[in-house]
Structures are given as structure tokens and as C-alpha cells.
Design an enzyme around this catalytic site. Structure first.
Site, PDB file in Angstrom:
ATOM      1  N   ARG A  29       0.649  -1.247   0.108  1.00  0.00           N
ATOM      2  CA  ARG A  29      -0.062   0.000   0.095  1.00  0.00           C
ATOM      3  C   ARG A  29       0.705   0.986   0.107  1.00  0.00           C
ATOM      4  O   ARG A  29       1.066   1.987  -1.076  1.00  0.00           O
ATOM      5  CB  ARG A  29      -0.939  -0.118   1.155  1.00  0.00           C
ATOM      6  CG  ARG A  29      -2.158   0.969   1.089  1.00  0.00           C
ATOM      7  CD  ARG A  29      -1.690   2.189   1.497  1.00  0.00           C
ATOM      8  NE  ARG A  29      -1.090   2.629   3.038  1.00  0.00           N
ATOM      9  CZ  ARG A  29      -0.657   3.526   3.388  1.00  0.00           C
ATOM     10  NH1 ARG A  29      -0.621   4.769   2.764  1.00  0.00           N
ATOM     11  NH2 ARG A  29      -0.151   3.376   4.662  1.00  0.00           N
ATOM     12  N   CYS A 255       5.617   9.601   0.814  1.00  0.00           N
ATOM     13  CA  CYS A 255       4.357  10.286   0.934  1.00  0.00           C
ATOM     14  C   CYS A 255       4.082  11.289  -0.082  1.00  0.00           C
ATOM     15  O   CYS A 255       4.744  12.024  -0.244  1.00  0.00           O
ATOM     16  CB  CYS A 255       4.450  10.762   2.431  1.00  0.00           C
ATOM     17  SG  CYS A 255       2.883  11.850   2.537  1.00  0.00           S
TER      18      CYS A 255
END
Length: 316
Positions: A29, A255
Site C-alpha cells: 500500500r 508520502c
């Protein structure tokens, strides 16, 4: 755990460490969500299967976020059923009640919400203030807990430093942690989103959290290796009683909402260190390295993990 070079690393146990660490694998993920080229769902499913085969027992599978925000994870409805039968825990991210509905409809039993310790990142990531985000998560957590047996994790970003605000006060992190626990989260993951933490800071935060009544067995840590501190920060956390560590196979990930964030702590690097310390993970390092080499080939670039590079080189 088997490694290509027998007997290494040498096992020298250290005092004050847990006997076993649970690795919360985020490669499928968090590791893939930044990839610009869409990874086929069949490859993602095989990645999860290979991670399970290497001994990972908690593998974060996907996120039920709106496809326009993270196009790489738009296949959640197709991916999750493809791996749901594996004998491992498969947490998924649910940003809101709609995401929770989608996850529960597919039988997800472990979900996670994603909060921020700082106002700047809450605005960038969720377009809300910290308190507005918490208010949004409250019904998500409540409804998840009403679904019998569903485990809820609370991610907390920017626990140690923020690219816009700089150092993050410890009391600010403690406040949001307490709010997440009070609304019903079973577990918290403390995120060093841009990788600026150092061991002293990690120890100070964990001491403050336990002093505020946050049980250490409800805490996990999620370090990025921007400044090469992820392993030393992890070791500090273990010495403070933490036994859950987030890591990403092959060191994949970053991120999308924090430009200075680089890769996650590589699972292989973590397992190598823990094996040398005599700390059990239940992970077969050789099979894990092979899995990351396989995924790196699909992504078209070598793994950034030093352990993957070292061990895969030995096999050539």
C-alpha cells in the site's frame, strides 16, 4: 530465517529488547502508492502472496480512498478479494465513512484512519484542521467498532517534524494520540513522515506518551530513512517497549503530500538488524529478499534496501 550466507549476521542478543517483534508490512500500500506507472492488480496480488509466503503476518493491502487522490490504489475492490483468503491480517486504509463502507462490504476486518499531528499536514493531506479531521474520523471508528471484531489502527503523521512547521512539540503529538485512543482506536502508528527524527526525540515522545497513560503495547512506529536514522530510531523504540514496527519490503514508498519524504524503512534491513540482536520476527529473509528483487524487476529499478542489494548480489 534463512539467508544466502549461512551464519550471518552473527547473533548477539542485547538486554532490554523484546523477544519478538511484529512487522507491519506496508509495501503493498504505502510502498506502491507513489508509483507513477499503474502496477497491474495481478502483480500487486502476487506481491501480497509472496510477502505472506515469506512469513509476514500483517500485510497492509490497499486503501479505499477516492481514486482521483491516489490513482495507484483505484483497484482496491479488485485487489482485496484476490488476497482475502490468505491466512494473514490484511489491514486497509479508510479515509471516511464511504471508504469504510467499501472495505466492510468486501469483508475487511482490520481498518486504519490517517490523522496528522500538525495543522499544515492536515490541511495538505485532508484539507481540514487537525480537530476537523478527528471529528471526521470519529464516526468511522465508531462504526468500525460496531462491526463485530473489526480492529482499528490510527496512523499519526508528522510526529517528529513537519516540512512547513519544523519541530513538532511532544505535547501536540500526545494530544492527538489520546484523542485517537479515546475515540476507540485499538492501535496507533507514530509516523516520522519526513524522516527527521533522532533517537533522543523518539525516546522523549514514547516517555511522554506512556506518562499520559498511552499503553506501549498499543503503539507502533513508522520511520522513514531520509537521514539514515530509521534503524537507530527503531532500536530506541524497542528499548522503550514497542513491539510493532512498520516497514516496507525493498524500502519502497514515501508520502505523496510531503515532498521531502523519502522511502520507508526497508523490511529486509529491519529483519537483518533484529536477527543479529536475537529478536524473532518469523520472517524468512531469503524469501523476502527474493520477493523484493521480483518486485523491483516489475518496477524497472533496483531496490533501495541495502540488505536486498547485498544479499541479491551474493546470489549472482
Amino acid at each position: 530465517m534463512n539467508t544466502p550466507e549461512t551464519g550471518l549476521p552473527m547473533v548477539v542478543p542485547a538486554e532490554g529488547l523484546p523477544a519478538r517483534v511484529r512487522v507491519h508490512e506496508v509495501g503493498a500500500r504505502d510502498g506502491l502508492q507513489n508509483e507513477k506507472a499503474i502496477v497491474p492488480v495481478a502483480v500487486k496480488a502476487e506481491f501480497v502472496r509472496r510477502l505472506a509466503g515469506a512469513g509476514l503476518t500483517t500485510i497492509e493491502a490497499t486503501s479505499f480512498v477516492h481514486p482521483k487522490w491516489v490513482p495507484q490504489l483505484a483497484d482496491a475492490e479488485e485487489l482485496f478479494p484476490a488476497v482475502a483468503g490468505l491466512p494473514v491480517d490484511l489491514p486497509v486504509l479508510v479515509p471516511n465513512e464511504r471508504g469504510l463502507d467499501r472495505a466492510l462490504a468486501l469483508g475487511a476486518r482490520r481498518v486504519a484512519v490517517f490523522a496528522s499531528a500538525t495543522e499544515s499536514f492536515a490541511k495538505a493531506n485532508l484539507n481540514r484542521t487537525v480537530d476537523e479531521a478527528l471529528a471526521m474520523f470519529a464516526p468511522v471508528v465508531a462504526r468500525a467498532k460496531e462491526a463485530d471484531g473489526v480492529h482499528v489502527r490510527g496512523y499519526l503523521s508528522m510526529c517528529f517534524g513537519d516540512p512547513w512547521e519544523g519541530p513538532v512539540p511532544v505535547e501536540q503529538v500526545v494530544r492527538v494520540c489520546r484523542a485517537l485512543l479515546d475515540m476507540g482506536c485499538d492501535e496507533l502508528s507514530l509516523g516520522d513522515t519526513i524522516g527527521v527524527a533522532t533517537p533522543g526525540q523518539v525516546g522523549a515522545l514514547l516517555t511522554a506518551l506512556t506518562g499520559a497513560g498511552v499503553p506501549v503495547d498499543a503503539l507502533g512506529v513508522h520511520f522513514h530513512d531520509t537521514y539514515g536514522q530509521a534503524l537507530s530510531n527503531t532500536l530506541t523504540a524497542l528499548r522503550h517497549g514497542v513491539t510493532t514496527v512498520d516497514a516496507s519490503a525493498g524500502g519502497l514508498g514515501g508520502c505523496p503530500y510531503a515532498k521531502s519524504a523519502t522511502g520507508n524503512l526497508a523490511t529486509e534491513d529491519l529483519v537483518w538488524m533484529l536477527r543479529g540482536l536475537g529478536v524473532d520476527t518469523g520472517i524468512d529473509l531469503g524469501r523476502l529478499v527474493a520477493t523484493s528483487v521480483w518486485m523491483a524487476a516489475h518496477l524497472g529499478r533496483p531496490s533501495p534496501s541495502r540488505t536486498v542489494r547485498a544479499l541479491s548480489h551474493q546470489e549472482q
